[in-house]
Design a protein around this motif. Structure first.
Motif, mmCIF file in Angstrom:
data_model
loop_
_atom_site.group_PDB
_atom_site.id
_atom_site.type_symbol
_atom_site.label_atom_id
_atom_site.label_comp_id
_atom_site.label_asym_id
_atom_site.label_seq_id
_atom_site.Cartn_x
_atom_site.Cartn_y
_atom_site.Cartn_z
ATOM 1 N N ASN A 41 -4.391 -5.335 -14.424
ATOM 2 C CA ASN A 41 -3.845 -4.008 -14.749
ATOM 3 C C ASN A 41 -4.447 -3.452 -16.034
ATOM 4 N N ASP A 42 -4.020 -2.237 -16.379
ATOM 5 C CA ASP A 42 -4.574 -1.503 -17.520
ATOM 6 C C ASP A 42 -4.478 -2.255 -18.836
ATOM 7 N N ALA A 43 -3.500 -3.164 -18.946
ATOM 8 C CA ALA A 43 -3.238 -3.787 -20.240
ATOM 9 C C ALA A 43 -3.794 -5.205 -20.319
ATOM 10 N N ASP A 83 -3.690 -8.984 -8.310
ATOM 11 C CA ASP A 83 -2.489 -8.145 -8.254
ATOM 12 C C ASP A 83 -2.349 -7.325 -9.519
ATOM 13 N N THR A 84 -1.396 -6.380 -9.475
ATOM 14 C CA THR A 84 -1.203 -5.451 -10.606
ATOM 15 C C THR A 84 0.033 -5.838 -11.423
ATOM 16 N N ALA A 85 0.472 -7.080 -11.311
ATOM 17 C CA ALA A 85 1.729 -7.482 -11.954
ATOM 18 C C ALA A 85 1.672 -7.375 -13.476
ATOM 19 N N PRO A 128 7.776 5.471 -16.874
ATOM 20 C CA PRO A 128 7.412 4.448 -15.882
ATOM 21 C C PRO A 128 7.713 4.889 -14.452
ATOM 22 N N SER A 129 7.004 4.274 -13.509
ATOM 23 C CA SER A 129 7.276 4.487 -12.083
ATOM 24 C C SER A 129 8.558 3.745 -11.698
ATOM 25 N N ARG A 130 9.064 4.059 -10.489
ATOM 26 C CA ARG A 130 10.246 3.327 -9.993
ATOM 27 C C ARG A 130 9.957 1.829 -9.940
ATOM 28 N N GLY A 131 8.768 1.492 -9.476
ATOM 29 C CA GLY A 131 8.408 0.068 -9.356
ATOM 30 C C GLY A 131 8.378 -0.605 -10.719
ATOM 31 N N SER A 132 7.861 0.098 -11.736
ATOM 32 C CA SER A 132 7.841 -0.493 -13.080
ATOM 33 C C SER A 132 9.268 -0.694 -13.579
ATOM 34 N N ALA A 187 0.824 -1.218 0.000
ATOM 35 C CA ALA A 187 0.000 0.000 0.000
ATOM 36 C C ALA A 187 0.856 1.265 0.000
ATOM 37 N N SER A 188 2.128 1.146 0.411
ATOM 38 C CA SER A 188 2.999 2.327 0.497
ATOM 39 C C SER A 188 3.593 2.718 -0.844
ATOM 40 N N GLY A 189 3.407 1.913 -1.884
ATOM 41 C CA GLY A 189 4.014 2.198 -3.178
ATOM 42 C C GLY A 189 3.174 3.174 -3.999
ATOM 43 N N TYR A 190 3.709 3.520 -5.149
ATOM 44 C CA TYR A 190 3.053 4.469 -6.061
ATOM 45 C C TYR A 190 1.703 3.916 -6.530
ATOM 46 N N GLN A 191 1.723 2.668 -7.033
ATOM 47 C CA GLN A 191 0.469 2.044 -7.484
ATOM 48 C C GLN A 191 -0.429 1.728 -6.294
ATOM 49 N N GLY A 192 0.170 1.339 -5.184
ATOM 50 C CA GLY A 192 -0.609 1.023 -3.985
ATOM 51 C C GLY A 192 -1.441 2.207 -3.528
ATOM 52 N N GLY A 199 1.966 -4.033 4.570
ATOM 53 C CA GLY A 199 3.279 -3.940 3.939
ATOM 54 C C GLY A 199 4.358 -4.201 4.958
ATOM 55 N N ARG A 200 5.599 -3.928 4.534
ATOM 56 C CA ARG A 200 6.724 -4.303 5.408
ATOM 57 C C ARG A 200 7.186 -3.177 6.314
ATOM 58 N N ASP A 201 6.687 -1.951 6.075
ATOM 59 C CA ASP A 201 7.253 -0.815 6.804
ATOM 60 C C ASP A 201 6.137 0.089 7.345
ATOM 61 N N VAL A 254 6.135 2.960 8.937
ATOM 62 C CA VAL A 254 6.208 4.408 8.685
ATOM 63 C C VAL A 254 5.727 4.725 7.271
ATOM 64 N N ARG A 255 6.222 3.932 6.307
ATOM 65 C CA ARG A 255 5.802 4.202 4.925
ATOM 66 C C ARG A 255 4.293 3.940 4.743
ATOM 67 N N LEU A 256 3.768 2.963 5.460
ATOM 68 C CA LEU A 256 2.321 2.701 5.374
ATOM 69 C C LEU A 256 1.531 3.876 5.970
ATOM 70 N N ARG A 274 11.875 -1.210 -11.764
ATOM 71 C CA ARG A 274 12.460 -2.362 -11.039
ATOM 72 C C ARG A 274 11.911 -3.679 -11.611
ATOM 73 N N SER A 275 10.655 -3.663 -12.026
ATOM 74 C CA SER A 275 10.096 -4.876 -12.641
ATOM 75 C C SER A 275 10.765 -5.162 -13.981
ATOM 76 N N VAL A 276 11.139 -4.092 -14.705
ATOM 77 C CA VAL A 276 11.878 -4.280 -15.962
ATOM 78 C C VAL A 276 13.224 -4.945 -15.670
HETATM 79 N N1 LIG Z 1 0.479 -2.726 -16.956
HETATM 80 C C1 LIG Z 1 1.331 -3.183 -16.030
HETATM 81 O O1 LIG Z 1 2.057 -4.134 -16.270
HETATM 82 C C2 LIG Z 1 1.393 -2.505 -14.683
HETATM 83 C C3 LIG Z 1 0.627 -1.362 -14.426
HETATM 84 C C4 LIG Z 1 0.757 -0.767 -13.175
HETATM 85 C C5 LIG Z 1 1.610 -1.303 -12.206
HETATM 86 N N2 LIG Z 1 2.331 -2.417 -12.505
HETATM 87 C C6 LIG Z 1 3.283 -3.012 -11.533
HETATM 88 O O2 LIG Z 1 2.923 -2.680 -10.196
HETATM 89 C C7 LIG Z 1 4.090 -2.780 -9.388
HETATM 90 C C8 LIG Z 1 4.115 -1.637 -8.378
HETATM 91 O O3 LIG Z 1 4.618 -0.483 -8.971
HETATM 92 P P1 LIG Z 1 4.874 0.820 -8.091
HETATM 93 O O4 LIG Z 1 5.157 1.906 -9.041
HETATM 94 O O5 LIG Z 1 3.768 1.002 -7.134
HETATM 95 O O6 LIG Z 1 6.206 0.429 -7.265
HETATM 96 P P2 LIG Z 1 6.753 1.134 -5.930
HETATM 97 O O7 LIG Z 1 6.297 2.530 -5.827
HETATM 98 O O8 LIG Z 1 8.226 0.864 -5.909
HETATM 99 O O9 LIG Z 1 6.059 0.326 -4.754
HETATM 100 C C9 LIG Z 1 6.402 -0.990 -4.488
HETATM 101 C C10 LIG Z 1 5.630 -1.452 -3.273
HETATM 102 O O10 LIG Z 1 6.013 -2.813 -3.044
HETATM 103 C C11 LIG Z 1 6.569 -2.924 -1.738
HETATM 104 N N3 LIG Z 1 7.662 -3.891 -1.787
HETATM 105 C C12 LIG Z 1 8.666 -3.953 -2.681
HETATM 106 N N4 LIG Z 1 9.494 -4.961 -2.375
HETATM 107 C C13 LIG Z 1 8.987 -5.542 -1.259
HETATM 108 C C14 LIG Z 1 9.396 -6.645 -0.458
HETATM 109 N N5 LIG Z 1 10.506 -7.338 -0.726
HETATM 110 N N6 LIG Z 1 8.648 -6.964 0.613
HETATM 111 C C15 LIG Z 1 7.527 -6.267 0.907
HETATM 112 N N7 LIG Z 1 7.103 -5.208 0.206
HETATM 113 C C16 LIG Z 1 7.823 -4.861 -0.879
HETATM 114 C C17 LIG Z 1 7.079 -1.538 -1.391
HETATM 115 O O11 LIG Z 1 7.161 -1.417 0.011
HETATM 116 P P3 LIG Z 1 8.076 -0.288 0.709
HETATM 117 O O12 LIG Z 1 7.336 1.017 0.619
HETATM 118 O O13 LIG Z 1 8.205 -0.773 2.109
HETATM 119 O O14 LIG Z 1 9.370 -0.257 -0.048
HETATM 120 C C18 LIG Z 1 5.983 -0.681 -1.999
HETATM 121 O O15 LIG Z 1 4.854 -0.644 -1.159
HETATM 122 C C19 LIG Z 1 5.278 -2.835 -10.341
HETATM 123 O O16 LIG Z 1 5.741 -4.187 -10.391
HETATM 124 C C20 LIG Z 1 4.680 -2.437 -11.674
HETATM 125 O O17 LIG Z 1 5.366 -3.012 -12.773
HETATM 126 C C21 LIG Z 1 2.238 -3.038 -13.722
#
Ligand SMILES: NC(=O)c1ccc[n+]([C@@H]2O[C@H](COP(=O)([O-])OP(=O)(O)OC[C@H]3O[C@@H](n4cnc5c(N)ncnc54)[C@H](OP(=O)(O)O)[C@@H]3O)[C@@H](O)[C@H]2O)c1
Length: 354
Positions: A130-132, A99-101, A165-169, A8-13, A31-33, A35-37, A171-173
């Motif tokens: 997800n959107d796609a 999930d949004t994977a 892309p977001s940081r999370g995207s 929930a603390s992430g960008y998409q969350g 989530g794991r943290d 403060v961030r939650l 990292r997924s790349v």
């Molecule tokens: N069309 C698509 O394919 C599509 C569209 C949208 C989103 N997505 C996917 O959605 C995902 C999320 O993106 P985002 O931008 O929200 O990423 P983000 O901002 O980096 O957020 C990641 C979240 O995951 C948590 N997390 C990461 N590693 C963890 C671990 N080892 N244990 C527990 N929690 C962990 C983080 O927690 P902390 O805050 O504690 O770090 C944070 O809450 C990405 O994989 C992205 O590719 C895919």
């Protein structure tokens, strides 16, 4: 209706939290943290948030957190290292899971690993809400309904604008770079393979006469579509320039220094176009087109609508593709207020959701 949002603390969350609250759902932030939650709760104006700390390696804490809600939405990416533990805990807690994977190998692994366990627990697991993947998978079902058994489906992604892309995207790349470099899995004659040459190298966009170069890319719907459509060949493609941009892994230390994701104004400039081209065994052709704004905002809408439908209407237990979990046309219609438009066209005939 109460949903547990993992990551929930992430960008998409946070976008999922905001959309769930807008829809009148109660949210549990997991989530794991802590403060961030708490920061995430403040970002979406939750005054007394229900926050549960549960790292992915603490199965009991995950099960306890998920047990407080009706279902789980997992936004914690990259999914390859963590997602299976979250799915396992949702099943143990007897809670539906989405999930949004977008990571193709992870999504395939969830189908391969958890079907029997999910069925035994009476739980529906729906990866890649997800959107796609969701519109692509649903359109594929509508195309198959019209054409019957298919020779091929090509799903093609084009994205313009939006601030990147977001940081999370990113990292997924990085996590998926091996499969990206080989162009992703292609479904062919009953199995998923790597290394097959693409059947298309360019496409003509709607309302255009110009050919756009495309390249193979690991799209999630290549995994989901063959679970419900009778088809010999399914491949994922992206506009060649987009595929090239996403084929360069960025150093993790550089990713950490970037903004967490595109600002709202940048998201408002984004347009996605997803084409799903189908060829029947008898040679007839049809094309589905999905167009919309803001991939992350649309993902939030789709993830929340998916989990809402699983709770309200229930689907059969198991790991399901979107078209197995809900009615394709009805779900696509529900996206119209969010400016997601879709059409399915065979020859001169035109079926529209616009
Ligand atoms: N069309 C698509 O394919 C599509 C569209 C949208 C989103 N997505 C996917 O959605 C995902 C999320 O993106 P985002 O931008 O929200 O990423 P983000 O901002 O980096 O957020 C990641 C979240 O995951 C948590 N997390 C990461 N590693 C963890 C671990 N080892 N244990 C527990 N929690 C962990 C983080 O927690 P902390 O805050 O504690 O770090 C944070 O809450 C990405 O994989 C992205 O590719 C895919």
């Amino acid at each position: 209706m109460k949903i547990a949002v993992y990551g929930a603390s992430g960008y998409q969350g946070k976008l999922v939290l905001a959309e769930a609250i807008r829809r009148g759902l109660t949210v549990v932030l997991v989530g794991r943290d802590a403060v961030r939650l708490q920061h995430a709760a403040a970002a979406v104006d939750l005054s007394s948030p229900d926050v549960r700390v549960a790292p992915v390696d603490d199965h009991d804490a995950l099960v306890a957190a998920f047990g407080t809600a009706d279902a789980v939405v997992n936004c914690a990416g990259p999914f390859a290292p963590t997602g299976a533990a979250v799915v396992r805990a949702a099943i143990a807690a007897s809670r539906h899971y989405v999930d949004t994977a977008g990571e193709q190998p992870y999504i395939k692994a969830i189908f391969d690993t958890f079907g029997v366990q999910a069925q035994a627990a009476g739980v529906t697991v729906l990866p890649a809400a997800n959107d796609a993947c969701v519109p692509g998978d649903l359109i594929a079902a509508l195309l198959a309904e019209r054409l019957g058994p298919l020779e091929e489906i090509s799903s093609i992604h084009l994205i313009a604008g939006g601030g990147g892309p977001s940081r999370g995207s990113l990292r997924s790349v990085v996590e998926s770079i091996d499969i990206i470099m080989v162009g992703g899995l292609v479904y062919h004659d009953g199995d998923w393979r790597v290394g097959l040459p693409p059947r298309k190298t360019s496409i003509i966009l709607p309302r255009s006469a110009q050919a756009v170069p495309v390249a193979k890319f690991p799209l999630p719907e290549v995994v989901t579509i063959p679970h419900h459509v009778q088809v010999r060949h399914v491949e994922g493609l992206a506009e060649a320039a987009l595929a090239a941009r996403l084929s360069v892994p960025i150093d993790p230390s550089i990713i950490s220094g970037l903004p967490e994701g595109p600002a709202e104004q940048a998201r408002a400039t984004q347009r996605f176009t997803y084409l799903i081209d189908a060829v029947a065994l008898d040679g007839r052709r049809a094309r589905g087109v999905v167009e919309g704004p803001d991939t992350y905002g649309t993902t939030a809408v789709i993830a929340v609508e998916s989990v809402r439908r699983l709770i309200a209407d229930s689907a059969k237990p198991g790991v399901l593709a979107p078209a197995q979990a809900y009615d394709p046309a009805a779900f696509l219609h529900s996206l119209l207020p969010h400016n997601v438009r879709w059409t399915v066209q065979e020859g001169e005939e035109h079926t529209a959701g616009n």
